[in-house]
Write a protein that holds these residues in place. Structure first.
Motif, PDB file in Angstrom:
ATOM      1  N   UNK A   1       0.820  -1.222   0.000  1.00 59.66           N
ATOM      2  CA  UNK A   1       0.000   0.000   0.000  1.00 59.66           C
ATOM      3  C   UNK A   1       0.841   1.254   0.000  1.00 59.66           C
ATOM      4  N   UNK A   2       2.018   1.164   0.587  1.00 57.16           N
ATOM      5  CA  UNK A   2       2.846   2.354   0.693  1.00 57.16           C
ATOM      6  C   UNK A   2       3.270   2.887  -0.673  1.00 57.16           C
ATOM      7  N   UNK A   3       3.209   2.032  -1.692  1.00 54.78           N
ATOM      8  CA  UNK A   3       3.500   2.506  -3.037  1.00 54.78           C
ATOM      9  C   UNK A   3       2.540   3.619  -3.419  1.00 54.78           C
ATOM     10  N   UNK A   4       1.412   3.702  -2.721  1.00 53.02           N
ATOM     11  CA  UNK A   4       0.417   4.705  -3.059  1.00 53.02           C
ATOM     12  C   UNK A   4       0.361   5.834  -2.050  1.00 53.02           C
TER      13      UNK A   4
ATOM     14  N   UNK B   1       1.927   8.390  -1.677  1.00 54.89           N
ATOM     15  CA  UNK B   1       2.029   9.744  -2.190  1.00 54.89           C
ATOM     16  C   UNK B   1       0.667  10.321  -2.559  1.00 54.89           C
ATOM     17  N   UNK B   2      -0.322   9.445  -2.738  1.00 55.73           N
ATOM     18  CA  UNK B   2      -1.662   9.923  -3.055  1.00 55.73           C
ATOM     19  C   UNK B   2      -2.462  10.267  -1.811  1.00 55.73           C
ATOM     20  N   UNK B   3      -1.934   9.892  -0.665  1.00 52.08           N
ATOM     21  CA  UNK B   3      -2.682  10.135   0.567  1.00 52.08           C
ATOM     22  C   UNK B   3      -2.700  11.601   0.938  1.00 52.08           C
TER      23      UNK B   3
ATOM     24  N   UNK C   1      -1.587  15.415  -3.946  1.00 45.76           N
ATOM     25  CA  UNK C   1      -2.566  15.069  -4.975  1.00 45.76           C
ATOM     26  C   UNK C   1      -2.870  16.290  -5.833  1.00 45.76           C
TER      27      UNK C   1
ATOM     28  N   UNK D   1      -2.020  16.694  -9.757  1.00 48.44           N
ATOM     29  CA  UNK D   1      -3.051  17.005 -10.742  1.00 48.44           C
ATOM     30  C   UNK D   1      -2.637  18.239 -11.549  1.00 48.44           C
TER      31      UNK D   1
ATOM     32  N   UNK E   1      -6.894   7.304  -2.877  1.00 47.92           N
ATOM     33  CA  UNK E   1      -6.078   6.499  -1.968  1.00 47.92           C
ATOM     34  C   UNK E   1      -6.524   6.579  -0.512  1.00 47.92           C
TER      35      UNK E   1
ATOM     36  N   UNK F   1      -6.904   3.359   1.259  1.00 44.20           N
ATOM     37  CA  UNK F   1      -5.632   2.700   1.514  1.00 44.20           C
ATOM     38  C   UNK F   1      -5.025   3.231   2.811  1.00 44.20           C
ATOM     39  N   UNK F   2      -5.199   4.514   3.029  1.00 47.98           N
ATOM     40  CA  UNK F   2      -4.687   5.091   4.267  1.00 47.98           C
ATOM     41  C   UNK F   2      -5.442   4.483   5.455  1.00 47.98           C
TER      42      UNK F   2
END
Lengths: 109, 109
Positions: free
Chosen positions: A83-86, A88-90, A95, A99, B73, B76-77
């Motif tokens: 999940x940590x691969x994502x 950066x979207x948190x 984000x 964008x 995400x 996921x968090x």
DNA sequence: ATCGTACTTAACCAAGCCGTTAATTAACGG
DNA sequence: CCGTTAATTAACGGCTTGGTTAAGTACGAT
């Protein structure tokens, strides 16, 4: 669905199993002890434990007629790593930045 | 199995869906674009997207006949937050210390 | 040897999941 | 209007899941 990560996530997708893990975080427990808070039969718990075990989330040992389960958090680390691969979207700011950059890039061509 | 966390983990338990999320990390994409790497029918992809959407892992927008999906995400968090309750078990040293303390406590009574 | 306790396995059932193909909806473009 | 493209919905089949009850296994104690 035979890969490790799928097994882990599938095991975590059941609230009863998550509750069992929560209980095991406080220490080892036997099957009947684990079953106690739930309103389902012992065989059902037994199978939940089997699912958790084959996902590597618990290990089991026996002494006399008692089989005690122990939390193994390795797979949780694995899942978190995925999940940590994502992560950066948190972050909302990221984000928005992301964008923005994407918009800029799309204006070019 | 109607709670949020279960929906999230269940959605993540499928490798195709995880691959879709990975693809979406690189940017928005339409259904046919998402389907392209897989050897399964479009309706199947369409349903995977519905699962991801109801888990809150993607949001969808339409322009003309294209429906594009975007990674969200937040869930996921959430899932990571749940797992982090167990992060103290990830560190082997801590685990050993924990076991040691537990042993000490059991020697008392 | 037998009884009781702890647990698992077997057999079954209803509901859900993941895939299929075929039909439908929706929107654009000549 | 008609045809094409994009995607969803419908209807179906096979496998899995999560529960049940009943039977079986394993061990300790009497």
């Amino acid at each position: 669905m035979t890969d490790r990560l799928s097994l882990i996530f599938a095991a975590l997708a059941d609230p009863t199993r998550r509750a069992i893990l929560a209980r095991l975080a406080e220490g080892e427990a036997t099957v009947t002890e684990l079953a106690e808070p739930f309103d389902i039969s012992l065989p059902a718990i037994s199978r939940h434990l089997k699912v958790l075990e084959s996902a590597g989330l618990i290990s089991r040992s026996r002494s006399a007629q008692w089989r005690s389960s122990r939390l193994e958090a390795g797979p949780l680390r694995e899942a978190t790593a995925w999940m940590e691969r994502y992560s950066r979207f948190w972050d909302d700011n990221f984000t928005r930045l992301d964008a923005h950059l994407k918009r800029l890039q799309e204006e070019k061509p």
